[in-house]
Write a protein that holds these residues in place. Sequence first.
Motif, PDB file in Angstrom:
ATOM      1  N   VAL A  45      -2.277  -8.895   4.428  1.00  0.00           N
ATOM      2  CA  VAL A  45      -1.907 -10.167   3.828  1.00  0.00           C
ATOM      3  C   VAL A  45      -0.786 -10.792   3.190  1.00  0.00           C
ATOM      4  O   VAL A  45       0.381 -11.605   3.022  1.00  0.00           O
ATOM      5  CB  VAL A  45      -3.629 -10.519   2.820  1.00  0.00           C
ATOM      6  N   LYS A  46      -0.419  -9.651   1.983  1.00  0.00           N
ATOM      7  CA  LYS A  46       1.057  -9.528   1.089  1.00  0.00           C
ATOM      8  C   LYS A  46       1.025  -8.080   0.472  1.00  0.00           C
ATOM      9  O   LYS A  46      -0.155  -6.762   1.089  1.00  0.00           O
ATOM     10  CB  LYS A  46      -0.049 -10.102  -0.354  1.00  0.00           C
ATOM     11  N   SER A  47       2.536  -7.599   0.772  1.00  0.00           N
ATOM     12  CA  SER A  47       2.895  -6.107   1.211  1.00  0.00           C
ATOM     13  C   SER A  47       2.573  -5.946  -0.321  1.00  0.00           C
ATOM     14  O   SER A  47       3.474  -5.961  -1.613  1.00  0.00           O
ATOM     15  CB  SER A  47       4.448  -5.914   0.797  1.00  0.00           C
ATOM     16  N   GLU A  48       1.164  -5.449  -1.254  1.00  0.00           N
ATOM     17  CA  GLU A  48       1.625  -4.979  -2.698  1.00  0.00           C
ATOM     18  C   GLU A  48       0.015  -4.688  -2.122  1.00  0.00           C
ATOM     19  O   GLU A  48      -0.856  -3.915  -1.536  1.00  0.00           O
ATOM     20  CB  GLU A  48       0.800  -6.452  -3.193  1.00  0.00           C
ATOM     21  N   ILE A  49       0.329  -3.288  -3.708  1.00  0.00           N
ATOM     22  CA  ILE A  49      -0.800  -1.989  -4.027  1.00  0.00           C
ATOM     23  C   ILE A  49      -1.605  -2.513  -5.122  1.00  0.00           C
ATOM     24  O   ILE A  49      -0.921  -2.891  -5.918  1.00  0.00           O
ATOM     25  CB  ILE A  49       0.201  -0.684  -3.415  1.00  0.00           C
ATOM     26  N   LYS A  50      -2.839  -2.359  -4.714  1.00  0.00           N
ATOM     27  CA  LYS A  50      -4.406  -2.957  -6.018  1.00  0.00           C
ATOM     28  C   LYS A  50      -4.474  -1.906  -5.964  1.00  0.00           C
ATOM     29  O   LYS A  50      -5.268  -1.271  -5.012  1.00  0.00           O
ATOM     30  CB  LYS A  50      -3.898  -4.065  -5.926  1.00  0.00           C
ATOM     31  N   PRO A  51      -5.122  -1.716  -7.240  1.00  0.00           N
ATOM     32  CA  PRO A  51      -6.507  -0.251  -7.420  1.00  0.00           C
ATOM     33  C   PRO A  51      -7.283  -0.662  -7.166  1.00  0.00           C
ATOM     34  O   PRO A  51      -8.162  -2.189  -7.731  1.00  0.00           O
ATOM     35  CB  PRO A  51      -6.172   0.145  -8.786  1.00  0.00           C
TER      36      PRO A  51
ATOM     37  N   MET B  98      -4.413  -2.324  -0.077  1.00  0.00           N
ATOM     38  CA  MET B  98      -3.771  -3.642   0.551  1.00  0.00           C
ATOM     39  C   MET B  98      -4.212  -4.702   1.086  1.00  0.00           C
ATOM     40  O   MET B  98      -5.491  -3.937   2.276  1.00  0.00           O
ATOM     41  CB  MET B  98      -2.132  -2.805   1.211  1.00  0.00           C
ATOM     42  N   GLU B  99      -4.828  -5.300   1.514  1.00  0.00           N
ATOM     43  CA  GLU B  99      -5.016  -6.362   1.718  1.00  0.00           C
ATOM     44  C   GLU B  99      -4.731  -6.712   3.104  1.00  0.00           C
ATOM     45  O   GLU B  99      -3.793  -6.787   3.152  1.00  0.00           O
ATOM     46  CB  GLU B  99      -5.778  -8.124   0.698  1.00  0.00           C
ATOM     47  N   ILE B 100      -5.656  -6.541   3.640  1.00  0.00           N
ATOM     48  CA  ILE B 100      -5.233  -6.978   5.444  1.00  0.00           C
ATOM     49  C   ILE B 100      -6.217  -8.116   5.547  1.00  0.00           C
ATOM     50  O   ILE B 100      -7.725  -8.750   5.200  1.00  0.00           O
ATOM     51  CB  ILE B 100      -5.785  -5.704   6.343  1.00  0.00           C
ATOM     52  N   GLU B 101      -5.960  -8.704   7.373  1.00  0.00           N
ATOM     53  CA  GLU B 101      -7.316 -10.009   7.762  1.00  0.00           C
ATOM     54  C   GLU B 101      -6.891  -9.524   8.972  1.00  0.00           C
ATOM     55  O   GLU B 101      -6.194  -9.324   9.714  1.00  0.00           O
ATOM     56  CB  GLU B 101      -6.713 -10.819   6.893  1.00  0.00           C
TER      57      GLU B 101
END
Length: 402
Positions: free
Chosen positions: A286-292, A270-273
Amino acid sequence: MFADYLWYLGAKQQYNMAKSQGLAGLIGLLSVVLFVWKWDEWFLPIVDKLGLVDFAERIGIVHGLGAITVMNVIFITYIFILFILALVFIGFLVGLLLLMVGHSKIGWTIIMILTTPLWLPSAIIYKRNIVARSLTSTYQKDKELQPLLQKYKDLPTVEKQFELYIEQIKRIDNTCTVQSSRDKKFAKKILFRAVSAVKEDTNWLIALDQKTQKLHLLFPNPLPQFGSRSFYSPQEKEIGLYGIISQCWDAKEDMAPVPYYHSDHYVPSMEIEVNWVNGELELHIVKSEIKPFNILFLGKFYHIQGMKIQSFYRETLKLNPVIIQALNKAHVAYYVLQIAYKDTMYNEDEALQLYLEESKHVANGEALFPLYAADVEEEIQEHAENGESWAIEWLKRVESNW
């Protein structure tokens, strides 16, 4: 008497209005006279320097006959006034529409979406400049913090801010420990494992992608390397349960020229900043989204422990249920794939064999199966209802053992 008094006040008011209008008219008339009288001496040189004379001649306003020239000027002035009035009217209608729509949350959301290309770039630039100036200004005023600016001055903005964030939590949290490495083995040692409590496990990594200058939270994944993307929805036309066969075939292409260790290895991310908030650096999602995310291509891994970072992790889990869903799916897929492909037509595939063999050596994998047994059985039940033979046979064996 009172009526006469009112008549007198009305007459006085009309006289004042006429007087003011007459004065304005007189000023206007005198201005026109002055304009015509001094045109050649005062006004023409200014207009000529501005290039308006040549422009008027090119578009045909100026004519040999003075009367035609005057008519042209009057006509163009009239068109110009109509154009200004049209713009004002359109602006009024747009403003009225925005006022009406903007009163509701849905309307305001629509307005923001439609105008995103106009305000988003400026907002991003403004935010970055404000953060950079505020942070730098604060650190420059503090003698204890000044050396940190010098220490990280050559780093890109995101990396510098994250390093300063680490320094900050070290100062305020005496339980904080930080390990960092660029080695993929370091990341695998921490992330390649099964966890007993998805809702409570916060032994995560933070990774900096030095190419994109983005920060990512990385979560545990028990799925072996060749099937490590199985926690994510399969891509279109992928073959096999969770797309496992396609993943193994892709990995096999890397096996001959490239060592096994250098094949793609995915983990939930999950992307953070880092943001400057009220005089402190803070981590935000950044966005509540899980990605590989392929850990093969990440630049640097940070293993941070301590009360401060754990507080952020727990709050992140609380506000982002997609994390729990992704980790639970990863564990269910880990157990289901071993059952589904233990005896199949694909079990001679070299990459799939490696996947199944590595599945046996996942830390805590076998011991934690009872915790996920109910979810695994529910998943297999769905496949059995769809007529998949391996699922039907497994359920029969389970029932016979009871």
